[in-house]
Motif scaffolding. Structure first.
Motif, PDB file in Angstrom:
ATOM      1  N   LYS A   1       3.335   0.868  -3.611  1.00  0.00           N
ATOM      2  CA  LYS A   1       4.103   1.674  -3.065  1.00  0.00           C
ATOM      3  C   LYS A   1       3.946   2.798  -3.860  1.00  0.00           C
ATOM      4  N   LEU A   2       2.852   3.344  -3.933  1.00  0.00           N
ATOM      5  CA  LEU A   2       2.489   4.247  -4.925  1.00  0.00           C
ATOM      6  C   LEU A   2       3.011   5.811  -4.408  1.00  0.00           C
ATOM      7  N   ASN A   3       3.609   6.911  -5.347  1.00  0.00           N
ATOM      8  CA  ASN A   3       3.586   8.277  -4.697  1.00  0.00           C
ATOM      9  C   ASN A   3       3.119   9.059  -6.108  1.00  0.00           C
ATOM     10  N   SER A   4       2.902  10.254  -5.964  1.00  0.00           N
ATOM     11  CA  SER A   4       2.403  11.024  -7.113  1.00  0.00           C
ATOM     12  C   SER A   4       3.204  10.894  -8.659  1.00  0.00           C
ATOM     13  N   ALA A   5       4.499  11.050  -8.165  1.00  0.00           N
ATOM     14  CA  ALA A   5       5.210  10.643  -9.539  1.00  0.00           C
ATOM     15  C   ALA A   5       5.042   9.551 -10.135  1.00  0.00           C
TER      16      ALA A   5
ATOM     17  N   GLY B   1       1.036  -1.137  -0.021  1.00  0.00           N
ATOM     18  CA  GLY B   1      -0.109  -0.070  -0.056  1.00  0.00           C
ATOM     19  C   GLY B   1       0.894   1.410  -0.004  1.00  0.00           C
ATOM     20  N   PRO B   2       0.388   2.249  -0.341  1.00  0.00           N
ATOM     21  CA  PRO B   2      -0.820   2.287  -1.354  1.00  0.00           C
ATOM     22  C   PRO B   2      -0.925   1.762  -2.660  1.00  0.00           C
ATOM     23  N   VAL B   3      -2.134   1.057  -2.940  1.00  0.00           N
ATOM     24  CA  VAL B   3      -2.250   0.290  -4.248  1.00  0.00           C
ATOM     25  C   VAL B   3      -3.317   0.635  -5.148  1.00  0.00           C
ATOM     26  N   ILE B   4      -3.006   0.914  -6.347  1.00  0.00           N
ATOM     27  CA  ILE B   4      -3.997   0.878  -7.503  1.00  0.00           C
ATOM     28  C   ILE B   4      -3.903  -0.173  -8.406  1.00  0.00           C
TER      29      ILE B   4
END
Ligand code: FES
Length: 150
Positions: free
Chosen positions: A136-140, A124-127
């Motif tokens: 392991k999302l971030n904005s970039a 997480g965070p996951v889409i």
């Protein structure tokens, strides 16, 4: 306009009983949603009231009564993802696509949904986009992933 394709699917099941869910799943698979024409046609051919078909189609989350975009984006907002920044990720996706959860972009390219767990909480965070998971999302990273969707 979908009549031939709908009839072909109904033909597979016409003589069987209790096949409504499987039939609707096949319709969903063929069109990526369950069009009203399909509900009407199933009702006519299998003598099942439209209201009953509609109830079943509304109940199962695997079935959609609205057209789905070419890319289905599912943002996990379950607890594990939530504490790791899912609300920020959801905001970013909504801003980037200009739609809210449950909507489809006007060009039919993206649909957006939220889900409560995608089964990979440690990432997480996951889409999920088109059945591929991104963790392991971030904005970039999110920006790059969305931009790569054609
Ligand atoms: S809570 Fe997000 S994958 Fe489980």
């Amino acid at each position: 306009m979908y009549e031939d394709r709908i009839d072909k699917i109904i033909d597979k099941y016409e003589t069987e009983k209790g096949i409504l869910i499987q039939l609707l799943l096949d319709i969903q698979h063929e069109f990526s949603w369950v069009p009203k024409e399909a509900i009407k046609r199933i009702s006519e051919r299998l003598k099942i009231p439209c209201s009953q078909i509609f109830r079943v189609a509304s109940f199962y989350t695997a079935l959609s009564l609205k057209p789905i975009g070419r890319h289905l984006v599912r943002v996990c907002v379950g607890t594990a993802c939530y504490v790791r920044g899912a609300p920020r990720i959801l905001d970013s996706v909504e801003n980037k696509l200009g739609i809210k959860s449950g909507e489809t972009t006007s060009d039919g390219k993206f649909s957006l949904e939220t889900v409560n767990c995608l089964g990979c909480c440690a990432l997480g965070p996951v889409i999920e986009i088109d059945r591929k998971y991104f963790g392991k999302l971030n904005s970039a990273k999110l920006e790059k992933i969305l931009s790569s969707c054609n």
